[in-house]
Motif scaffolding. Structure first.
Motif, PDB file in Angstrom:
ATOM      1  N   LEU A 173      18.633 -22.727   0.737  1.00 12.25           N
ATOM      2  CA  LEU A 173      18.739 -22.300  -0.655  1.00 12.25           C
ATOM      3  C   LEU A 173      17.438 -21.731  -1.188  1.00 12.25           C
ATOM      4  N   ASP A 174      16.303 -22.265  -0.707  1.00  6.50           N
ATOM      5  CA  ASP A 174      15.019 -21.699  -1.119  1.00  6.50           C
ATOM      6  C   ASP A 174      14.933 -20.228  -0.730  1.00  6.50           C
ATOM      7  N   ARG A 175      15.402 -19.937   0.481  1.00  5.42           N
ATOM      8  CA  ARG A 175      15.350 -18.547   0.958  1.00  5.42           C
ATOM      9  C   ARG A 175      16.300 -17.668   0.152  1.00  5.42           C
ATOM     10  N   VAL A 176      17.462 -18.195  -0.178  1.00  6.10           N
ATOM     11  CA  VAL A 176      18.441 -17.418  -0.947  1.00  6.10           C
ATOM     12  C   VAL A 176      17.863 -17.012  -2.298  1.00  6.10           C
ATOM     13  N   VAL A 177      17.277 -17.964  -3.024  1.00  3.70           N
ATOM     14  CA  VAL A 177      16.827 -17.672  -4.384  1.00  3.70           C
ATOM     15  C   VAL A 177      15.506 -16.916  -4.413  1.00  3.70           C
ATOM     16  N   SER A 178      14.738 -16.957  -3.332  1.00  4.03           N
ATOM     17  CA  SER A 178      13.439 -16.274  -3.326  1.00  4.03           C
ATOM     18  C   SER A 178      13.539 -14.812  -2.911  1.00  4.03           C
ATOM     19  N   ARG A 179      14.685 -14.389  -2.411  1.00  4.29           N
ATOM     20  CA  ARG A 179      14.821 -13.031  -1.906  1.00  4.29           C
ATOM     21  C   ARG A 179      14.809 -11.986  -3.012  1.00  4.29           C
ATOM     22  N   GLY A 180      15.426 -12.304  -4.159  1.00  7.35           N
ATOM     23  CA  GLY A 180      15.541 -11.324  -5.236  1.00  7.35           C
ATOM     24  C   GLY A 180      16.736 -10.412  -5.070  1.00  7.35           C
ATOM     25  N   HIS A 181      17.285 -10.361  -3.874  1.00  2.85           N
ATOM     26  CA  HIS A 181      18.465  -9.542  -3.590  1.00  2.85           C
ATOM     27  C   HIS A 181      19.277 -10.276  -2.546  1.00  2.85           C
ATOM     28  N   PHE A 182      20.541 -10.525  -2.859  1.00  4.40           N
ATOM     29  CA  PHE A 182      21.366 -11.309  -1.931  1.00  4.40           C
ATOM     30  C   PHE A 182      22.792 -10.809  -1.986  1.00  4.40           C
ATOM     31  N   THR A 183      23.315 -10.431  -0.837  1.00  7.15           N
ATOM     32  CA  THR A 183      24.668  -9.899  -0.735  1.00  7.15           C
ATOM     33  C   THR A 183      25.490 -10.756   0.225  1.00  7.15           C
ATOM     34  N   GLU A 184      26.773 -10.419   0.330  1.00  2.97           N
ATOM     35  CA  GLU A 184      27.624 -11.129   1.279  1.00  2.97           C
ATOM     36  C   GLU A 184      27.115 -10.955   2.710  1.00  2.97           C
ATOM     37  N   ARG A 185      26.565  -9.795   2.997  1.00  2.00           N
ATOM     38  CA  ARG A 185      26.031  -9.569   4.338  1.00  2.00           C
ATOM     39  C   ARG A 185      24.886 -10.541   4.637  1.00  2.00           C
ATOM     40  N   ASP A 186      24.039 -10.794   3.651  1.00  2.00           N
ATOM     41  CA  ASP A 186      22.960 -11.769   3.824  1.00  2.00           C
ATOM     42  C   ASP A 186      23.536 -13.161   4.068  1.00  2.00           C
ATOM     43  N   ALA A 187      24.622 -13.472   3.372  1.00  2.00           N
ATOM     44  CA  ALA A 187      25.251 -14.780   3.556  1.00  2.00           C
ATOM     45  C   ALA A 187      25.792 -14.931   4.975  1.00  2.00           C
ATOM     46  N   THR A 188      26.428 -13.887   5.492  1.00  2.00           N
ATOM     47  CA  THR A 188      26.974 -13.985   6.848  1.00  2.00           C
ATOM     48  C   THR A 188      25.873 -14.095   7.895  1.00  2.00           C
ATOM     49  N   GLN A 189      24.748 -13.463   7.645  1.00  2.00           N
ATOM     50  CA  GLN A 189      23.637 -13.573   8.594  1.00  2.00           C
ATOM     51  C   GLN A 189      23.177 -15.017   8.730  1.00  2.00           C
ATOM     52  N   ALA A 190      23.082 -15.706   7.604  1.00  2.00           N
ATOM     53  CA  ALA A 190      22.671 -17.113   7.645  1.00  2.00           C
ATOM     54  C   ALA A 190      23.768 -17.984   8.254  1.00  2.00           C
ATOM     55  N   LEU A 191      24.997 -17.773   7.828  1.00  2.00           N
ATOM     56  CA  LEU A 191      26.086 -18.618   8.305  1.00  2.00           C
ATOM     57  C   LEU A 191      26.357 -18.427   9.792  1.00  2.00           C
ATOM     58  N   ARG A 192      26.152 -17.232  10.313  1.00  2.00           N
ATOM     59  CA  ARG A 192      26.340 -17.009  11.746  1.00  2.00           C
ATOM     60  C   ARG A 192      25.389 -17.868  12.556  1.00  2.00           C
ATOM     61  N   MET A 193      24.148 -17.980  12.102  1.00  2.00           N
ATOM     62  CA  MET A 193      23.175 -18.810  12.821  1.00  2.00           C
ATOM     63  C   MET A 193      23.571 -20.278  12.770  1.00  2.00           C
ATOM     64  N   VAL A 194      24.002 -20.724  11.593  1.00  2.00           N
ATOM     65  CA  VAL A 194      24.418 -22.126  11.463  1.00  2.00           C
ATOM     66  C   VAL A 194      25.638 -22.399  12.332  1.00  2.00           C
ATOM     67  N   LEU A 195      26.615 -21.508  12.287  1.00  2.00           N
ATOM     68  CA  LEU A 195      27.827 -21.687  13.070  1.00  2.00           C
ATOM     69  C   LEU A 195      27.537 -21.707  14.567  1.00  2.00           C
ATOM     70  N   ALA A 196      26.589 -20.892  14.996  1.00  2.00           N
ATOM     71  CA  ALA A 196      26.230 -20.884  16.414  1.00  2.00           C
ATOM     72  C   ALA A 196      25.681 -22.243  16.830  1.00  2.00           C
ATOM     73  N   GLY A 197      24.799 -22.826  15.983  1.00  2.00           N
ATOM     74  CA  GLY A 197      24.254 -24.141  16.287  1.00  2.00           C
ATOM     75  C   GLY A 197      25.314 -25.228  16.258  1.00  2.00           C
ATOM     76  N   VAL A 198      26.211 -25.172  15.260  1.00  2.00           N
ATOM     77  CA  VAL A 198      27.250 -26.187  15.141  1.00  2.00           C
ATOM     78  C   VAL A 198      28.257 -26.065  16.285  1.00  2.00           C
ATOM     79  N   ALA A 199      28.604 -24.844  16.671  1.00  2.00           N
ATOM     80  CA  ALA A 199      29.521 -24.660  17.797  1.00  2.00           C
ATOM     81  C   ALA A 199      28.933 -25.259  19.069  1.00  2.00           C
TER      82      ALA A 199
END
Length: 435
Positions: A173-199
């Motif tokens: 969340l720190d990274r999300v709010v510090s970017r100044g610009h956040f789109t759905e594409r940015d969200a998928t980039q983060a979630l893909r990494m998390v999903l890879a680790g969880v898988a």
């Protein structure tokens, strides 16, 4: 998230945790929110991260010297507890976290000067030994670019020292709010990494049981940093331990767990209802995380622990308010598929990685900047939380048990009434709540 946001632990574990709300308070401070600054408490850093922002206003040189003196005194105090065979290899730099059975320090390898974190665990008592053995069993098994890495272990009769990667890039969340610009594409980039680790974890038969934004840390501050799944204090293997149900333990789909533990806002309905569960509870938590990352708000939130639990077991969440009108239906579908009340209906981590919204990196979604709405929601939640959370001397574990008891009784009565009225209860899906 409410005042009662504490981790629900197994009986043998008393490990502390850093709340999401405190992370949001940190955001408000970093952005000069004067009203939030009046009430916000200083956030405790995660035990393996030194990437948190400096939350204190600029101070005089004298205050800085005093702080450094106190820090050096704390380092000296805990350095004395370290076995000489550990300090011969690592230079103790700073205390960065503590739990009921552990202290975590930032260290440097004396030969390479590379930074690490060392988690020192007290194992004289049976509870400490059990917590340590469980966490160590998981960490010794894993090796993945999106999972915190155990480097080496020093084991002695009274203490165990785990040397881990040191994540310095801050929380998700720190990274999300510090970017100044956040789109759905940015969200998928983060979630893909998390999903890879969880898988990866789930394919090993490991359930994390405490996935939340605070436990997702960037390895370094750079834009190209990998995101790490961390904090395995509640993690467990599916095929070992007395809490696992009988049956074939050959794979993650065939075993179930029984211990009620986790962080309430992220706990799956089957956990709250004390039903046997599997690694699908992690996927529910990822649905909650995806909701937060895209909106800055929680899908399930209430000051009352009982009402919070009730909304979770009923699957009561919605996509009302900003920025949801600007979020794609594909993103909402991704969340829907992670939050069915029926665990068998949830996407697995591998399936979530193949969901069109994730696999295409939100290519068909709007590229609208969601940052302003997300930031406003985060600030509002931080302000509400800081103004309504009185200190409490009561036992959170005891209050949780009471809340669960009421909830299970309520849920049982509801199911009986529905069964008498309409026959067998159908599986409840992950739709938005009906009025």
């Amino acid at each position: 998230m409410g005042c009662g946001n504490t981790k629900v632990l197994p009986e043998a574990s008393k490990k502390g945790y850093v709340s999401v709300v405190q992370s949001l308070v940190a955001f408000s401070k970093a952005h000069g929110d004067d009203e939030s600054n009046k009430h916000a408490k200083k956030r405790r850093a995660p035990w393996f991260s030194t990437g948190a922002k400096n939350l204190q206003p600029a101070s005089s040189g004298q205050q800085q010297i005093l702080r450094e003196g106190r820090q050096q005194a704390r380092v000296a105090k805990y350095k004395d507890k370290f076995d000489p065979r550990v300090t011969a290899r690592y230079d103790i730099k700073a205390l960065i976290g503590r739990g009921s059975f552990s202290r975590v320090v930032r260290v440097e390898h004396r030969a390479t000067r590379q930074p690490f974190a060392i988690k020192m665990m007290e194992v004289e008592g049976p509870e400490g030994r059990e917590v340590c053995a469980s966490e160590l069993a998981v960490l010794q098994r894993v090796s993945h670019s999106h999972v915190i890495q155990l480097m080496e272990v020093f084991q002695f009769p009274q203490r165990v020292y785990m040397v881990l990667e040191l994540a310095t890039g801050g929380e998700l969340l720190d990274r999300v709010v510090s970017r100044g610009h956040f789109t759905e594409r940015d969200a998928t980039q983060a979630l893909r990494m998390v999903l890879a680790g969880v898988a990866y974890l789930h394919n090993l038969g490991i359930t994390h049981r405490d996935l939340k934004p605070e436990n997702l840390l960037y390895y370094h501050p750079g834009a190209d940093s990998r995101l790490l799944v961390t904090d395995f204090g509640l993690a467990t293997f599916g095929g070992a331990g007395s809490e696992v149900s009988s049956g074939d333990h050959s794979g993650a789909e065939t075993w179930s767990l029984r211990t009620t533990c986790g962080t309430p806002e992220y706990m799956a309905p089957e956990v709250l209802l004390s039903r046997p569960y599997s690694c699908a509870v992690d996927m529910w938590a990822l649905g909650v995380i995806a909701y937060i990352v895209l909106s800055g708000s929680m899908p399930f939130e209430d000051d009352s622990r009982t009402r919070l639990y009730r909304s979770i077991v009923r699957g009561k969440y919605s996509f009302h308010g900003d920025p949801w009108p600007s979020v794609s239906n594909l993103a909402k579908d991704f969340i829907h598929r992670l939050l069915p009340l029926d665990p068998a209906s949830r996407l697995s981590a591998d399936q979530a990685l193949r969901h069109p919204w994730v696999s295409t990196m939100a290519a068909s979604s709007s590229m609208k900047n969601l940052h302003r709405s997300i930031s406003q929601n985060l600030r509002q939640r931080a302000s509400r939380s800081s103004s309504r959370c009185p200190s409490s001397n009561g036992s959170s574990a005891d209050s949780t048990k009471v809340g669960l008891g009421k909830l299970i009784s309520l849920e049982g009565n509801q199911e009986q009434q529905q069964g008498r009225a309409s026959g067998p209860h159908p599986a409840r899906g992950a739709s938005t709540p009906s009025n």
